[in-house]
Write a protein that holds these residues in place. Structure first.
Motif, mmCIF file in Angstrom:
data_model
loop_
_atom_site.group_PDB
_atom_site.id
_atom_site.type_symbol
_atom_site.label_atom_id
_atom_site.label_comp_id
_atom_site.label_asym_id
_atom_site.label_seq_id
_atom_site.Cartn_x
_atom_site.Cartn_y
_atom_site.Cartn_z
ATOM 1 N N PHE A 136 0.818 -1.204 0.000
ATOM 2 C CA PHE A 136 0.000 0.000 0.000
ATOM 3 C C PHE A 136 0.859 1.263 0.000
ATOM 4 C CE2 PHE A 136 -1.902 -3.519 2.324
ATOM 5 C CZ PHE A 136 -2.990 -3.779 1.511
ATOM 6 N N GLY A 137 1.648 1.467 1.027
ATOM 7 C CA GLY A 137 2.424 2.696 1.129
ATOM 8 C C GLY A 137 3.726 2.690 0.350
ATOM 9 N N TYR A 138 4.265 1.504 0.041
ATOM 10 C CA TYR A 138 5.538 1.418 -0.695
ATOM 11 C C TYR A 138 5.499 0.171 -1.588
ATOM 12 C CZ TYR A 138 10.527 2.336 -1.402
ATOM 13 O OH TYR A 138 11.750 2.653 -1.942
ATOM 14 N N PRO A 139 4.666 0.188 -2.641
ATOM 15 C CA PRO A 139 4.434 -1.027 -3.431
ATOM 16 C C PRO A 139 5.545 -1.303 -4.436
ATOM 17 C CG PRO A 139 3.128 0.768 -4.310
ATOM 18 C CD PRO A 139 3.836 1.323 -3.104
ATOM 19 N N GLU A 140 6.725 -1.646 -3.938
ATOM 20 C CA GLU A 140 7.847 -1.969 -4.814
ATOM 21 C C GLU A 140 8.361 -3.359 -4.462
ATOM 22 O OE1 GLU A 140 10.677 1.028 -5.571
ATOM 23 O OE2 GLU A 140 9.215 2.667 -5.551
ATOM 24 N N ALA A 141 8.431 -4.218 -5.471
ATOM 25 C CA ALA A 141 8.824 -5.616 -5.270
ATOM 26 C C ALA A 141 10.321 -5.757 -5.544
ATOM 27 C CB ALA A 141 8.017 -6.538 -6.175
ATOM 28 N N TYR A 142 11.125 -5.401 -4.549
ATOM 29 C CA TYR A 142 12.575 -5.594 -4.694
ATOM 30 C C TYR A 142 12.922 -7.081 -4.648
ATOM 31 C CZ TYR A 142 13.047 -0.589 -3.983
ATOM 32 O OH TYR A 142 12.953 0.774 -4.126
ATOM 33 N N TYR A 143 12.122 -7.848 -3.941
ATOM 34 C CA TYR A 143 12.321 -9.297 -3.890
ATOM 35 C C TYR A 143 11.315 -9.975 -4.805
ATOM 36 C CZ TYR A 143 11.537 -14.082 -2.340
ATOM 37 O OH TYR A 143 11.344 -15.444 -2.319
ATOM 38 N N THR A 144 11.786 -10.925 -5.616
ATOM 39 C CA THR A 144 10.924 -11.862 -6.332
ATOM 40 C C THR A 144 11.549 -13.244 -6.186
ATOM 41 O OG1 THR A 144 12.087 -11.415 -8.421
ATOM 42 C CG2 THR A 144 10.035 -10.203 -8.012
ATOM 43 N N PRO A 145 10.739 -14.302 -6.148
ATOM 44 C CA PRO A 145 11.302 -15.642 -5.957
ATOM 45 C C PRO A 145 12.220 -16.025 -7.119
ATOM 46 C CG PRO A 145 8.912 -15.645 -5.641
ATOM 47 C CD PRO A 145 9.276 -14.319 -6.226
ATOM 48 N N PRO A 146 13.328 -16.702 -6.862
ATOM 49 C CA PRO A 146 14.146 -17.227 -7.959
ATOM 50 C C PRO A 146 13.287 -18.146 -8.835
ATOM 51 C CG PRO A 146 15.271 -17.477 -5.842
ATOM 52 C CD PRO A 146 13.877 -17.046 -5.539
ATOM 53 N N LEU A 147 13.364 -17.985 -10.149
ATOM 54 C CA LEU A 147 12.516 -18.769 -11.036
ATOM 55 C C LEU A 147 12.822 -20.260 -10.961
ATOM 56 C CD1 LEU A 147 12.285 -16.448 -14.182
ATOM 57 C CD2 LEU A 147 10.653 -16.729 -12.305
ATOM 58 N N ASP A 148 13.999 -20.635 -10.462
ATOM 59 C CA ASP A 148 14.315 -22.051 -10.258
ATOM 60 C C ASP A 148 13.333 -22.706 -9.291
ATOM 61 O OD1 ASP A 148 16.872 -22.273 -11.759
ATOM 62 O OD2 ASP A 148 17.535 -20.799 -10.291
ATOM 63 N N THR A 149 12.713 -21.916 -8.427
ATOM 64 C CA THR A 149 11.848 -22.462 -7.375
ATOM 65 C C THR A 149 10.369 -22.362 -7.720
ATOM 66 O OG1 THR A 149 11.480 -20.403 -6.153
ATOM 67 C CG2 THR A 149 13.550 -21.536 -5.763
ATOM 68 N N VAL A 150 10.059 -21.833 -8.907
ATOM 69 C CA VAL A 150 8.674 -21.515 -9.265
ATOM 70 C C VAL A 150 8.101 -22.590 -10.181
ATOM 71 C CG1 VAL A 150 7.194 -19.833 -10.426
ATOM 72 C CG2 VAL A 150 9.078 -19.050 -8.985
ATOM 73 N N THR A 489 -3.573 2.986 -4.143
ATOM 74 C CA THR A 489 -3.641 3.803 -2.933
ATOM 75 C C THR A 489 -2.635 4.946 -2.989
ATOM 76 O OG1 THR A 489 -1.971 2.490 -1.780
ATOM 77 C CG2 THR A 489 -4.249 1.759 -1.594
ATOM 78 N N THR A 490 -2.801 5.893 -2.096
ATOM 79 C CA THR A 490 -1.812 6.942 -1.899
ATOM 80 C C THR A 490 -0.578 6.329 -1.240
ATOM 81 O OG1 THR A 490 -3.570 8.555 -1.569
ATOM 82 C CG2 THR A 490 -1.362 9.186 -0.853
ATOM 83 N N VAL A 491 0.588 6.467 -1.859
ATOM 84 C CA VAL A 491 1.797 5.870 -1.295
ATOM 85 C C VAL A 491 2.466 6.870 -0.358
ATOM 86 C CG1 VAL A 491 2.092 4.417 -3.330
ATOM 87 C CG2 VAL A 491 3.306 6.590 -3.212
ATOM 88 N N PHE A 492 3.415 6.358 0.455
ATOM 89 C CA PHE A 492 4.043 7.188 1.484
ATOM 90 C C PHE A 492 4.684 8.455 0.903
ATOM 91 C CE2 PHE A 492 4.643 3.116 4.075
ATOM 92 C CZ PHE A 492 3.548 3.389 4.870
ATOM 93 N N SER A 493 5.363 8.312 -0.250
ATOM 94 C CA SER A 493 6.082 9.453 -0.823
ATOM 95 C C SER A 493 5.122 10.534 -1.323
ATOM 96 C CB SER A 493 6.980 8.992 -1.969
ATOM 97 O OG SER A 493 6.217 8.375 -2.992
ATOM 98 N N GLU A 494 3.836 10.200 -1.472
ATOM 99 C CA GLU A 494 2.852 11.191 -1.868
ATOM 100 C C GLU A 494 2.178 11.837 -0.663
ATOM 101 O OE1 GLU A 494 1.756 8.672 -5.907
ATOM 102 O OE2 GLU A 494 0.309 8.825 -4.282
ATOM 103 N N ALA A 495 2.292 11.193 0.489
ATOM 104 C CA ALA A 495 1.669 11.744 1.686
ATOM 105 C C ALA A 495 2.559 12.811 2.330
ATOM 106 C CB ALA A 495 1.378 10.635 2.689
ATOM 107 N N ILE A 496 3.834 12.484 2.473
ATOM 108 C CA ILE A 496 4.811 13.448 2.992
ATOM 109 C C ILE A 496 5.963 13.464 1.994
ATOM 110 C CG2 ILE A 496 6.495 13.933 4.791
ATOM 111 C CD1 ILE A 496 3.724 14.476 5.731
ATOM 112 N N VAL A 497 6.252 14.602 1.403
ATOM 113 C CA VAL A 497 7.251 14.688 0.342
ATOM 114 C C VAL A 497 8.616 14.954 0.963
ATOM 115 C CG1 VAL A 497 7.910 15.860 -1.776
ATOM 116 C CG2 VAL A 497 5.496 15.547 -1.221
#
Length: 711
Positions: A136-150, A489-497
């Motif tokens: 919601f507040g920081y919707p960034e997927a820095y982690y994704t599962p290794p495709l070897d495990t998917v 949703t409104t993310v954190f960086s948009e609520a307080i700049v």
């Protein structure tokens, strides 16, 4: 040439062709409906290579997919995808734009809806549990599962928000392997080496002892990268899963993830520097580090045939840390007084979630109908600290900002699949309730003295509605249509700049409607197709206009998706009454395309084309498969010109490009499989990503070789 491409796109359509199989707790495979007296886990054991149906069943477990544009990205259809190469993983799936970069992180866009960076406009899940830093507040997927495990990736377009929550770009759900139910112990290790000192290793063990199944892996990958300097990376990840069949009707699944990754950030380039030397480095001191630890627990229970319960809970810790040298600009080396300092950012995310879902089949009007309902509770607390370092490569410095962010979220959702013979109608509703708060303290970067404080709290209540319709035409073909709401949703960086000199005006959630109508099917074993028309209407898009963070208007994106795959050997068998597929294998010719028209209405960029919205994306190629013992693929990707910002700034222009990948996997013996690949076969010089620091160049021709051993 554009007209030729468009004509070609109209003629090309693609997906995977195969029959689906699911795995029951006893490990038995079936292409029929699951036995309702048992719990059915929709996933395969590690090492299985069953190619699954490209379309999800109308009802699976406690979820209803009827009337949704929901497809399966089954990695078993290809030779093993190495080094998380999403250009290859997405070969058979239209609509998704892979924004390639020098780091091992992943960025995907969808139908021109917002910037692809870290899939921030999509809902990203692992086994149905969200894996964004904060959805919601920081919707960034820095982690994704290794495709070897998917085992597979489920991609839900329209209706994804009703099923999983916010984000207008659909939902991407990684389904990971389950324990092997047919052996007490099995072992597999896979190791490859390649260009630029690439080394990737994946080792897994799994099996079942009595009623307890287990699966664990360790994954390591490292490379020096292809840039002149500072493009090296290293990641280590592990996972352990236990599946306990308490009785014939009840199962507990426990999982734990550990993941750490770090990489250099070699900086962006100008167009002239890219043309001269795309491997050039402009940032020699910038680094990024990530840590993620998460535990999950799921209860699956069947009360009676047709009535199932799933309860998931999860808790995790996520840390995102970076240091970046100050000074410089778009594609330029840091210079001046600021270049002797850097900015250090440390964000931590402590999360907890709980989600029960129930599915109940009920009888009325001579038909069986299905109700699916549930709720989700989610809590996050997230401290962030920004520091000023007084060396270009400093790891710590004086605090310039301290902030504490908090999210409390609750949702209620319900869908019902009404069935009337061959027709199904599925209305759905979801009520979203989100409370976000941010408290910020700012400090003088020279003295460390407190200069200002700010606090803000926002509560959003967002109802979402949707309707899916499906009509079974027989012979495994159907018509489908879907209209559903979505929002961001409104993310954190948009609520307080946080940025100096930047102000915010009308921060608020973006609300959209998704419309889609299509026709899909697998009428014969040798052909699969899916074609649809779509429109995405997203209002109150948020963006940066000059120094003001504000609504940049409304976007309407519409177009056509088409996908087709034909096994030419299977077709010849049917025409000639032969059975050469069993003898010489299958040769699948695939093609898929997305044709897109997108435009902004109102706001500062009225009439412009939104960012990352190419008029076409075409994927085509050949896949050969001999009884899963030999797999060879030749995969092509064609992407039209587009811009990396809504204002269509000249230095954000991305020229069209075309790449081809050749990969192979050969089972040499019962226990050993050889693997090799040549990526970007024709050494295309291209880029598909532009950020504030400049052009992020694509990888030139590169290779890998290796193999796997298992018993």
């Amino acid at each position: 040439m554009k007209r030729l491409y468009r004509l070609s796109a109209l003629l090309l359509v693609g997906s995977t062709s195969a029959f689906s199989q699911t795995v029951s707790p006893q490990g038995q495979s079936t292409s029929d409906a699951p036995v309702l007296e048992e719990i059915t886990v929709y996933g395969e054991a590690e090492g299985d290579s069953v190619i699954q149906n490209p379309f999800l069943a109308p009802v699976e477990g406690t979820k209803v997919f009827a009337g949704k544009r929901a497809t399966v990205i089954d990695l078993d259809a290809l030779p093993k995808v190495q080094a998380n190469n999403y250009r290859q993983a997405l070969a058979l799936t239209p609509g998704l734009l892979f924004s390639e970069e020098t780091t091992p992180l992943v960025s995907l866009g969808y139908r021109g809806i917002g910037e692809p960076h870290r899939m921030q406009f999509m809902q990203v899940l692992k086994d149905g549990i969200p894996i964004h830093a904060d959805p919601f507040g920081y919707p960034e997927a820095y982690y994704t599962p290794p495709l070897d495990t998917v085992d597979r990736i489920e991609f839900i377009r329209g209706g994804g928000s009703l099923m999983y929550g916010p984000q207008p770009g659909g939902a991407l759900n990684y389904i990971t392997y389950m324990p092997n139910r047919e052996s007490p112990f099995s072992f597999r290790t896979q190791n490859i080496v390649g260009s630029d000192d690439l080394f990737s290793s994946y080792t897994a063990v799994d099996g079942t002892l009595g009623s307890l199944g287990y699966y664990g892996y360790f994954n390591h990958r490292e490379s020096n990268g292809f840039r002149e300097a500072n493009s090296d990376y290293r990641l280590d990840g592990g996972h352990f899963k236990l599946a306990w069949d308490i009785d014939a009707d009840t199962r507990l699944i426990f999982g734990f993830d550990g993941y750490e990754e770090e990489h250099g950030e070699p900086g962006g380039l100008t167009a002239s520097d890219f043309a001269k030397n795309p491997d050039k480095t402009t940032r020699f001191n910038d680094q990024f580090r990530l840590k993620r630890y998460a535990g999950t627990l799921e209860l699956q229970h069947t009360f009676q045939p047709g009535t199932e319960l799933s309860v998931k809970s999860w808790a995790g810790y996520y840390q995102r840390w970076s240091k970046r040298q100050r000074g410089g600009g778009f594609g330029t080396l840091p210079t001046g007084a600021n270049a002797s300092t850097n900015s250090i950012e440390n964000q931590e995310f402590y999360t907890f979630g709980f989600e029960p879902r129930v599915r109940h089949d009920w009888e009325a009007w001579g038909n069986t109908h299905t109700l699916a309902a549930g709720m989700q509770f989610y809590y996050l607390t997230s401290p962030r600290q920004d520091q000023r370092g007084f060396e270009p490569d400093a790891d710590n410095g004086i605090t310039t900002q301290d902030s504490l962010r908090e999210t409390v979220y609750g949702s209620l959702f319900v869908e019902n699949k009404f069935t009337f013979g061959k027709l199904s109608i599925t209305p759905g509703f979801r009520m979203e309730m989100i409370n976000q708060s941010v408290n910020v303290q700012n400090y003088n970067p020279a003295t460390g003295a407190l200069t200002s404080e700010a606090a803000r709290a926002d509560f959003e209540a967002q109802p979402l509605f949707g309707l899916g319709i499906s009509y079974d035409l027989g012979s495994d073909t159907e018509l489908y249509a879907n209209v559903s709401q979505s929002y961001r949703t409104t993310v954190f960086s948009e609520a307080i700049v946080a940025e100096t000199g930047v102000t915010t005006t009308d921060a608020g959630p973006s609300v959209g409607w998704n419309y889609e109508i299509g026709y899909r099917g697998t009428p014969r074993t040798w052909i699969t197709y899916d074609t649809s028309l779509f429109l995405v209407d997203l209002d109150n898009r948020f963006g940066l206009n000059g120094n003001v963070l504000r609504s940049v208007g409304r976007s309407i994106n519409y177009g056509w998706d088409g996908a087709m795959q034909v096994d030419v050997i299977g077709l010849a068998d049917q025409l000639n009454g032969t059975n050469n597929v069993e003898r010489i294998g299958s040769l699948n010719v695939y093609a898929n395309a997305t044709l897109l028209q997108a435009k902004l209405y109102g706001g500062p960029n009225d009439g412009a084309t939104p960012q990352y919205a190419p008029e076409y994306i075409i994927r085509t190629g050949l896949i050969y498969n001999l009884k899963n013992k030999v797999k060879i693929s030749f995969l092509g990707t064609f992407v039209d010109d587009h811009f990396a910002d809504d204002a269509q700034t000249a230095n954000r222009f991305i020229p069209g490009y075309m790449t081809w990948d050749l990969t192979a996997e050969v089972k040499v013996t019962k226990n050993f499989t050889a693997m090799a690949g040549l990526n970007n076969v024709f050494d295309e010089s291209y880029y598909s990503r532009v950020r504030n620091d400049g052009i992020d160049p694509g990888y030139g021709r590169n290779f890998y070789v290796g193999g796997s051993f298992q018993f």
